[in-house]
Scaffold this motif. Structure first.
Motif, PDB file in Angstrom:
ATOM      1  N   GLU A   2       0.748  -1.089   0.231  1.00 25.25           N
ATOM      2  CA  GLU A   2       0.048  -0.118   0.091  1.00 25.25           C
ATOM      3  C   GLU A   2       0.818   1.247   0.120  1.00 25.25           C
ATOM      4  O   GLU A   2       0.546   2.264  -0.684  1.00 25.25           O
ATOM      5  N   LYS A   3       2.014   1.029   0.799  1.00 25.12           N
ATOM      6  CA  LYS A   3       2.763   2.192   0.835  1.00 25.12           C
ATOM      7  C   LYS A   3       3.353   2.733  -0.585  1.00 25.12           C
ATOM      8  O   LYS A   3       3.364   3.896  -0.755  1.00 25.12           O
ATOM      9  N   LYS A   4       3.769   1.768  -1.253  1.00 26.71           N
ATOM     10  CA  LYS A   4       4.267   1.916  -2.454  1.00 26.71           C
ATOM     11  C   LYS A   4       3.224   2.714  -3.507  1.00 26.71           C
ATOM     12  O   LYS A   4       3.508   3.722  -4.192  1.00 26.71           O
ATOM     13  N   ILE A   5       2.146   1.965  -3.349  1.00 25.53           N
ATOM     14  CA  ILE A   5       0.987   2.525  -4.378  1.00 25.53           C
ATOM     15  C   ILE A   5       0.665   4.017  -3.722  1.00 25.53           C
ATOM     16  O   ILE A   5       0.499   4.858  -4.639  1.00 25.53           O
ATOM     17  N   LEU A   6       0.584   4.322  -2.579  1.00 28.09           N
ATOM     18  CA  LEU A   6       0.145   5.651  -2.143  1.00 28.09           C
ATOM     19  C   LEU A   6       1.405   6.685  -2.545  1.00 28.09           C
ATOM     20  O   LEU A   6       0.988   7.795  -2.813  1.00 28.09           O
TER      21      LEU A   6
END
Ligand code: ARG
Length: 560
Positions: A2-6
Motif C-alpha cells: 500500500e505504501k508503494k502505491i500511495l
C-alpha cells in the motif's frame, strides 16, 4: 505494498521535486487505528509550498484517489488515509491462496549466490551455545535468502585444525584410554585437553611435546593423522545427532584442515604483493593505516594460523562459487578477525572483498555471565535439546493425552522453542539462557505460535474447510487487523534478509498470532452463514504461519 502505491499517487500530485522513495519514507502508521491505516505528514512540505501543513494536507486529501483507498481525511498537518478494506482483503486472500507457501517470495536475489559460513564447531570439543547460535541464525538467513531469490551454499567450516590438536594428541598419548574415548569421545577428549593445560603449567616440557605432535600432524605422520581422523569421525557423529534434531543440513563440510596444503599459495601471494612484513620473527600484514593491529599470517616458528586459513578458504570459495555475497555467521568476539580478513583480501586486490560480511551475534549468558567451556561448567547443547523435548512431551501429555505421535510433536515443539528463543532477539545482543522462558505456551515463544497454528488447523478440520470453495469476497472490520498483518509478510521477509535480521520475522510472527488470537476470541468462526469466509481467513493464517516458522527453521505440527 500500500505504501508503494500511495507514495506513487502522492508524487503524482506533488510533482517531480518529491521523489517516491522520499514520500514513501514519510508515510507512517498512526498510533491509534481510528486515525486511519496510514498517515502522510505534511510538515516538511510547508517550506516548498510556502503555506501551512494543514492547508497542504487539505489539498492533498481532496486530490488523493485510488482503488485501495476508502476515504481520506485531513487532520491538522496530516493526511489520514483509510484503506478500502474489502478491496484489500480480497487481494490479500487471493494472493495467499494462489501462492500458498510461495507467498512472500521475492525476486530481488536474482539467482545470485550467497555463501553462509555457519555452525563451525570445533572437533574434540562440546558443541557450544555459540555454535548453536551460529547454526540457527545461519540457517534462518539461508532460508530467507532462498525466499528472496538467491541461491545459497551452507558451509560448515569445522574447527578441525590448529596447534591445539598437537596438545590433544600429546595428551592422548600420555593419558588416553582408547575404550573410554570410544564410548564418550567428546567428554573424554575435553578432559584430556583440560588435564594437558593443568599439567603444562607445572611441566614445560609438555608444551614442547604438544608442538612435536602438531609438527607430526603437519607432516602427515601416519599415527598422528590416524588419531586425528578418529577424533574427527567420532566428533562428527556426535554433532550429527544435534544437526538431525535441529533438522539442519549443509552443502559443504570443508573444515579448516582442508586448507593445510593450500596456505603456502596464500603466503606466496601475499609476498608477491609485498604485503608481508616481519615483526618479532612473525610474518604479518600491517594494518596501521586502518588503525587495526597487524594480521598475523605466520608465527615465528613458521606455523600458519587461523587468519591464514580463513584467507585461503575465502579465495578458494570465491574460485569455487563466484559468490555475490559471503556471510560469516560468527560471534561478535571475532569481529576484529573478520575486519582484518576483509582488509587483507582487499589489499590483495580482490574486488569481491567488499562482499565478505561478518554477521556477528552476542553471547548466550547464564545469570548474566558468559557460559564457559572450561571446568565442566558448560551446559551441553544436546542436554538442552533433550530437556526441551522432554518438557514439551510432559506438557503434551497433560494437554492432549490422546495425541497420536506425541514424541515427534514434542521434538518439533521442544526444538522449535530453543530455536525461536534464539531468533527472537536481535542477533547482535547477548541472550539470557532460560529453558523455562523458552517453553511456556504464553508469551513470546515457539510453542505459543505452534499452538495458535494447531488451533487454527483444528478449526479447519472441524469446519471441513474445502480449499476449492474458499470465499474471498467479503470484509469484516474484526478481521481487518489480521488481514493487515498477513499482508505485511512479503515486506517482512525482504527486510529480514536485507538487514540480516531473522528477529524481524520472529517478532512479526508473534504479531500475526496476536492479531489472530484476538480475532478468534471475538468471532464465532464456525458461524452458519459466514463459516466459509472466516475459515478462508483461518486457512490463510495457517499458510503464513507455517511458512514463516519454516523459514526460521521451525516445524508446525497440525495438532498438539
Ligand atoms: N571454529 C571457530 C570457533 O569455534 C569458528 C569458525 C568461524 N568461521 C570462520 N570462517 N572463521 O571459534
Amino acid at each position: 505494498m500500500e505504501k508503494k502505491i500511495l507514495a506513487l499517487q502522492l508524487t503524482h500530485i506533488l510533482g517531480e521535486d518529491f521523489p517516491r522513495d522520499w514520500v514513501e519514507g514519510l508515510l507512517e502508521v498512526p498510533k491509534q487505528p481510528q486515525l486511519g491505516d496510514l498517515a502522510f505528514p505534511c510538515f516538511q512540505l510547508a517550506k516548498s509550498f510556502q503555506t501551512s501543513p494543514a492547508i497542504i494536507a487539505k489539498d492533498l486529501a481532496a486530490k488523493l484517489k485510488h482503488d485501495i483507498i476508502a476515504h481520506v481525511e485531513p487532520a491538522g498537518g496530516y493526511v489520514n488515509i483509510f484503506l478500502n478494506q474489502r478491496f484489500i482483503t480480497q487481494h490479500t486472500l487471493k494472493e495467499i491462496l494462489s501462492e500458498q507457501q510461495s507467498f512472500g517470495n521475492q525476486t530481488f536475489g536474482n539467482g545470485q549466490t550467497v555463501l553462509l559460513d555457519m555452525s563451525a564447531p570445533n572437533i574434540a570439543k562440546p558443541f557450544s551455545m555459540g555454535h548453536l547460535r551460529s547454526t540457527v541464525i545461519g540457517n534462518a538467513l539461508a532460508n530467507l535468502a532462498e525466499k528472496c531469490g538467491y541461491q545459497t551454499v551452507k558451509i560448515n567450516y569445522l574447527g578441525d585444525y590448529g596447534t591445539q590438536f598437537g596438545k590433544l594428541l600429546a595428551a592422548y598419548k600420555l593419558w588416553g584410554d582408547e575404550e573410554k574415548v570410544r564410548e564418550n569421545t567428546i567428554e573424554e577428549l575435553t578432559k584430556l585437553y583440560v588435564t594437558f593445560h593443568e599439567q603444562a603449567q607445572q611441566d614445560e616440557s609438555l608444551v614442547d611435546e604438544g608442538r612435536e605432535w602438531f609438527k607430526k600432524l603437519e607432516n602427515q605422520d601416519e599415527e598422528a593423522i590416524a588419531l586425528w581422523q578418529w577424533f574427527k569421525d567420532e566428533s562428527l557423529e556426535a554433532f550429527d545427532t544435534i544437526y538431525e534434531l535441529l533438522g539442519i543440513t549443509f552443502d559443504s563440510m570443508r573444515g579448516e584442515a582442508y586448507y593445510t596444503d593450500k596456505m603456502e599459495a596464500t603466503v606466496h601471494l601475499l609476498n608477491e604483493r609485498n604485503l608481508l612484513q616481519t615483526s618479532e620473527g612473525a610474518q604479518v600484514v600491517k594494518l596501521e593505516e586502518e588503525n587495526l593491529p597487524p594480521c598475523l599470517i605466520k608465527k615465528s616458528n613458521g606455523t600458519t594460523i587461523y587468519a591464514t586459513r580463513d584467507l585461503t578458504a575465502a579465495i578458494d570459495r570465491y574460485n569455487t562459487y563466484q559468490f555475490d555475497e559471503a556471510l560469516y555467521v560468527v560471534g561478535n568476539e571475532q569481529s576484529l578477525h573478520f575486519q582484518q580478513i576483509k582488509l587483507v583480501l582487499d589489499k590483495l586486490g580482490f574486488e569481491w572483498a567488499k562482499d565478505v560480511k561478518h554477521i556477528g551475534f552476542g553471547m548466550m549468558l547464564q545469570s548474566g555471565k558468559k557460559m564457559s567451556t572450561r571446568q565442566g561448567k558448560t551446559i551441553l547443547l544436546e542436554d538442552v535439546l533433550h530437556e526441551a523435548i522432554n518438557t514439551a512431551e510432559t506438557s503434551i501429555h497433560e494437554k492432549n493425552p490422546t495425541l497420536q505421535n506425541k514424541r515427534e510433536v514434542a521434538r518439533q515443539v521442544g526444538v522449535g522453542a530453543v530455536i525461536f528463543h534464539d531468533l527472537k532477539h536481535d542477533r547482535r545482543n547477548d541472550v539470557e539462557f532460560s529453558l523455562q522462558d523458552m517453553l511456556t505456551f504464553e508469551g513470546d515463544t515457539a510453542p505459543y505460535l505452534q499452538y495458535a497454528y494447531a488451533r487454527a488447523f483444528s478449526l479447519l478440520r472441524k469446519g471441513e474447510f474445502d480449499r476449492s470453495q474458499a470465499d474471498i469476497d467479503w470484509h469484516d472490520s474484526q478481521a481487518w487487523p489480521v488481514i493487515k498483518q498477513l499482508r505485511a509478510f512479503p515486506e517482512v521477509i525482504a527486510q529480514a534478509y536485507t538487514r540480516y535480521d531473522p528477529s524481524k520475522l520472529a517478532r512479526y510472527l508473534l504479531d500475526v498470532a496476536q492479531a489472530f488470537n484476538t480475532y478468534y476470541a471475538h468471532t464465532r468462526i464456525l458461524d452458519k452463514e459466514q463459516a466459509t469466509a472466516r475459515l478462508t481467513l483461518v486457512y490463510s493464517f495457517t499458510i503464513v504461519m507455517k511458512e514463516g516458522l519454516s523459514v526460521l527453521g521451525i516445524q508446525a505440527p497440525s495438532e498438539m
